[in-house]
Design a protein around this motif. Structure first.
Motif, PDB file in Angstrom:
ATOM      1  N   SER A  77       3.017  -7.088  -0.065  1.00 35.47           N
ATOM      2  CA  SER A  77       2.010  -6.817   0.784  1.00 35.47           C
ATOM      3  C   SER A  77       2.831  -6.088   2.243  1.00 35.47           C
ATOM      4  N   THR A 117       2.184  -5.982   4.866  1.00 39.25           N
ATOM      5  CA  THR A 117       2.508  -6.201   6.400  1.00 39.25           C
ATOM      6  C   THR A 117       3.276  -7.258   6.054  1.00 39.25           C
ATOM      7  N   LYS A 162      -3.001  -2.586  -4.306  1.00 36.37           N
ATOM      8  CA  LYS A 162      -4.518  -2.936  -4.223  1.00 36.37           C
ATOM      9  C   LYS A 162      -4.641  -2.282  -2.691  1.00 36.37           C
ATOM     10  N   GLN A 163      -3.528  -2.244  -1.450  1.00 35.07           N
ATOM     11  CA  GLN A 163      -3.462  -2.290  -0.441  1.00 35.07           C
ATOM     12  C   GLN A 163      -3.728  -0.619  -0.051  1.00 35.07           C
ATOM     13  N   GLN A 223     -12.502  -0.607  -2.793  1.00 39.23           N
ATOM     14  CA  GLN A 223     -11.982  -0.583  -2.354  1.00 39.23           C
ATOM     15  C   GLN A 223     -11.726  -1.845  -2.327  1.00 39.23           C
ATOM     16  N   GLU A 254      -7.851  -6.542  -0.482  1.00 40.25           N
ATOM     17  CA  GLU A 254      -7.124  -6.857   0.357  1.00 40.25           C
ATOM     18  C   GLU A 254      -6.519  -5.456   0.614  1.00 40.25           C
ATOM     19  N   ARG A 255      -7.214  -4.468   0.205  1.00 37.89           N
ATOM     20  CA  ARG A 255      -7.045  -2.925   1.275  1.00 37.89           C
ATOM     21  C   ARG A 255      -8.318  -3.570   3.143  1.00 37.89           C
ATOM     22  N   PHE A 274      -6.246  -5.143   4.729  1.00 44.05           N
ATOM     23  CA  PHE A 274      -4.995  -4.123   5.907  1.00 44.05           C
ATOM     24  C   PHE A 274      -5.693  -2.990   6.537  1.00 44.05           C
TER      25      PHE A 274
END
Length: 419
Positions: A103, A105, A211-212, A227, A230-231, A234
């Motif tokens: 991820s 993040t 995915k983001q 989309q 996860e995107r 985010f």
């Protein structure tokens, strides 16, 4: 087939790792929470960290290869980026991650750890330059914004945030290619040799970071391109911390043009087609607007799967950084990679392949428009449209994150004048 290796998005497998020359020994190596940093002091600073520039790796599979990152910045283009920064008295810290597909993040926490360490080691009060290449620009963007919004984190003391062909508004991987990858993995993912490569690529497409980052994600061959959740999550998290770091000058470059001129790839064209031992009349098309059959996939002896899209713009031909990957057969692009995999599965591939496509549209790299908007994709980019304080687009559509004198020299000048 047993010895087949495909190097996806710069991912280095044991079989190909030796093909990358080693970088010079770093002056310092920092073990960080979730990654590693190599420190190269400027010869002007007598092995002291005086004017630090942190440069983050981007998206791929597995852990970062800092040898490869160094080569990309210093040896593989036509501009010695690290040497030029050193000549201005800037110390360079290249930052890699234990998992580049994790991820955004999560890897942002590694950036924060690197910033902490840099501030602790710095001699004097010079502010930092922090940024990255491709997704590395997003990771560092999120990290700096988080540091400004979390009272438990220190001041990042950063003057400039740099993004180099970063998908601020999302990246593009052809839906047809995503579908073919998942389809081939479903059919041959357990086969020796190529099977693990297919599974690895499919898993990479479904990784948290992919995915983001992807504006349109296809979770499986017969899924719907949209989309990913996860995107959406985010983007919401990024919005909650202000979207951008506020206390910095935001600069960026695009490996595509700002004129609105595309790369020459026509919409709704057959990009790659094959027929043979394992696949029957299988083809992938470039993206078009409206309702479209974008791929036909058929394992020999089975019913065909037709993949359809609706409402997407003509992204393959858009101005921007081009999708390029190294492979045993030489560098290729998105559809070229599909053709390579088709051939490795025992099929004859039509020779007139449209090898590559846009990966990071220029409007995304300089945060100047919605990549889902056909008009925005092909419109000339002016400074008033961008979220960046300063940007430069390339004079031609070239490979994603290619280090050129045109872009590299502009970045060095911006760093010198702004920090």
């Amino acid at each position: 087939m047993a010895n087949t290796v495909v190097d996806v998005w710069g991912q280095v497998t044991p079989e190909t790792r030796s093909s990358y020359p080693s970088a010079p020994e770093p002056h310092e190596e920092w073990a960080l929470d979730g990654g590693t940093a190599w420190v190269y002091y400027s010869p002007l600073n007598r092995r002291q960290l005086v004017r630090p520039v942190i440069l983050s790796d981007g998206f791929s599979g597995g852990s970062s290869n800092l040898d490869q990152l160094w080569q990309g910045l210093e040896e593989n283009g036509d501009f010695r980026f690290i040497s030029e920064l050193h000549a201005t008295g800037r110390d360079v810290i290249i930052l890699g991650y234990n998992d580049r597909a994790a991820s955004i993040t999560d890897n942002a926490d590694t950036v924060i750890d690197c910033v902490r360490r840099t501030l602790a080691e710095r001699v004097g009060q010079s502010k930092l330059v922090v940024g990255g290449f491709s997704m590395g620009g997003l990771v560092t963007r999120y990290a700096l914004a988080k540091m400004e919004n979390d009272p438990g984190l220190p001041d990042h003391e950063t003057a400039i945030h740099l993004s180099y062909d970063t998908p601020h508004q999302g990246a593009w991987l052809p839906v047809a290619l995503q579908a073919f990858t998942h389809y081939a993995t479903d059919k041959w993912g357990d086969a020796p040799g190529l099977g693990p490569v297919l599974s690895q690529f499919s898993a990479l497409l479904n990784s948290p970071a992919a995915k983001q980052m992807a504006r349109w994600h296809l979770p499986k061959a017969d899924g719907t391109a949209e989309q990913a959740p996860e995107r959406v999550a985010f983007l919401q998290a990024l919005d909650e911390i202000g979207g951008w770091p506020r206390a910095v000058r935001k600069i960026g470059v695009a490996n595509g043009v700002d004129t609105g001129d595309g790369n020459g790839v026509k919409p709704d064209a057959v990009a790659v087609r094959c027929d043979g031992e394992t696949l029957t009349d299988t083809w992938l098309k470039t993206q078009a607007q409206g309702e479209q059959e974008v791929a036909r996939l058929q394992k020999a002896g089975e019913e065909a799967l037709v993949v359809r899209t609706s409402g997407l713009p003509e992204v393959d031909g858009a101005p921007g950084g081009l999708f390029t990957v190294p492979s045993p057969a030489g560098d290729t692009g998105s559809f070229g990679l599909a053709g390579l995999l088709m051939a490795l599965l025992g099929n004859e591939v039509d020779p007139d392949v449209i090898a590559t496509s846009c990966f990071v549209p220029s409007v995304s790299a300089v945060a100047a428009g919605d990549v889902a908007d056909q008009n925005a994709l092909y419109q000339a980019i002016t400074p008033d449209r961008s979220d960046l304080d300063a940007f430069l687009c390339a004079s031609r559509n070239e490979g994603h994150t290619t280090m050129t004198e045109e872009l590299g020299a502009w970045v060095v000048n911006e760093i010198v004048s702004g920090s």
